[in-house]
Design a protein around this motif. Sequence first.
Motif, PDB file in Angstrom:
ATOM      1  N   THR A  42       0.830  -1.204   0.000  1.00  0.00           N
ATOM      2  CA  THR A  42       0.000   0.000   0.000  1.00  0.00           C
ATOM      3  C   THR A  42       0.863   1.251   0.000  1.00  0.00           C
ATOM      4  OG1 THR A  42      -1.803  -1.123   1.156  1.00  0.00           O
ATOM      5  CG2 THR A  42      -1.755   1.270   1.284  1.00  0.00           C
ATOM      6  N   LEU A  95       2.087   2.000  -3.431  1.00  0.00           N
ATOM      7  CA  LEU A  95       1.019   2.515  -4.287  1.00  0.00           C
ATOM      8  C   LEU A  95       0.618   3.929  -3.873  1.00  0.00           C
ATOM      9  CD1 LEU A  95      -1.116  -0.742  -4.600  1.00  0.00           C
ATOM     10  CD2 LEU A  95       0.404   0.254  -6.317  1.00  0.00           C
ATOM     11  N   CYS A  98      -5.435  -2.743  -4.054  1.00  0.00           N
ATOM     12  CA  CYS A  98      -5.659  -2.696  -5.508  1.00  0.00           C
ATOM     13  C   CYS A  98      -7.146  -2.710  -5.828  1.00  0.00           C
ATOM     14  CB  CYS A  98      -4.960  -3.865  -6.183  1.00  0.00           C
ATOM     15  SG  CYS A  98      -3.156  -3.753  -6.157  1.00  0.00           S
ATOM     16  N   ILE A 152      -7.282  -0.983  -9.353  1.00  0.00           N
ATOM     17  CA  ILE A 152      -6.079  -1.419 -10.065  1.00  0.00           C
ATOM     18  C   ILE A 152      -6.248  -2.875 -10.480  1.00  0.00           C
ATOM     19  CG2 ILE A 152      -3.595  -1.817  -9.883  1.00  0.00           C
ATOM     20  CD1 ILE A 152      -3.526   0.437  -7.784  1.00  0.00           C
ATOM     21  N   VAL A 201      -5.186  -6.511 -11.372  1.00  0.00           N
ATOM     22  CA  VAL A 201      -4.075  -7.412 -11.059  1.00  0.00           C
ATOM     23  C   VAL A 201      -4.267  -8.698 -11.856  1.00  0.00           C
ATOM     24  CG1 VAL A 201      -2.850  -8.695  -9.269  1.00  0.00           C
ATOM     25  CG2 VAL A 201      -3.845  -6.455  -8.729  1.00  0.00           C
TER      26      VAL A 201
END
Length: 330
Positions: free
Chosen positions: A59, A62, A86, A91, A93
């Motif tokens: 985290t 990010l 995410c 985001i 993955v």
Amino acid sequence: MADTNPLKIVHLDYIHVRPALTFNFPHIYTEYPTSAISEVPSRIQGADVIITCRVPITTAMLDSCSTVKMISAMAIGTDHIDLQTCKERGIVVSNVPAASNESVSEHAISLYFAVKRNVVRCHNTLLAGDGEEWLRRGTSIGFFASGMPGTCKDDTMAIFGAGELGNRVAKIGSALGMKVIFAERKGVPVEEVRSGRVEFVEACKTSTVIMLTCPLNASTANMIGAAEFAVMQKNTVLINVARGGIVTEEDLVDALKSGAISGAATDVFMEEPAGKNNSVLVREAANLEGKLTLSPHIAWFATSSREKLNRVVASNIEDFFKGTPSNTVI
């Protein structure tokens, strides 16, 4: 993706799989052989896509980069990526399903035989004392730390993880003459055990080979520890080609020292790369009389694995660019 600007792709650890990736769309591709955790925030600045094999994506990382839209795991496992963050941030993955099942399954069986036949200790003992140990003993029987071994037909292999990898290992085990069972997930009540599975504790009790092929997640972390070793048979061997953290490493060492089980082999570690400074398994292996065989997270390594990893990661990112993400974990 609606954006027509070149996609900025950063590959954090290409050292594991070469050659470099190629893409059929406008992009800027930057790669690093490996990346220390402290280096990641600066390296991913402005990136749209991050490729990682084993470098953790947290985290905090990010938080330092708001441009990331996709993380492509160059592996089947995604436990090194903060999936919850995410998901919250939208985001994508992706991973490579069944990335290296052929290689890992074969390596798992090779570790089984290495432990069962005490191959490493036999090798080391034969070389001890300038190669005179066998001549001095007059027999090589004493090279075995756990006494006379059985053969495959004497073994019951319990597989913990019934995905593609587990099923491939099962086929090899059956072909070798073993009885093969699939263990139910830990904590599932007896009355809820699925058809074709054996209750978790019962699988620990009745098998002579524990084969770990499951992912690492909240339900499998420290899945095998002191309580499980306490119910296993003394001639049981444990093979871990799944992930470090599924077995409590200190408990495994204790089980081997006390004779609760006869042997173990692992290709994965709680902390990697593993060494004496950060792994009790590496520190204690030399003191366990050949009962513990280690390999350095290399089970995946094969030509077929490399080809698939490169092909699928490139395809995953191509599909993401087209707006049709594939092999998504979230």
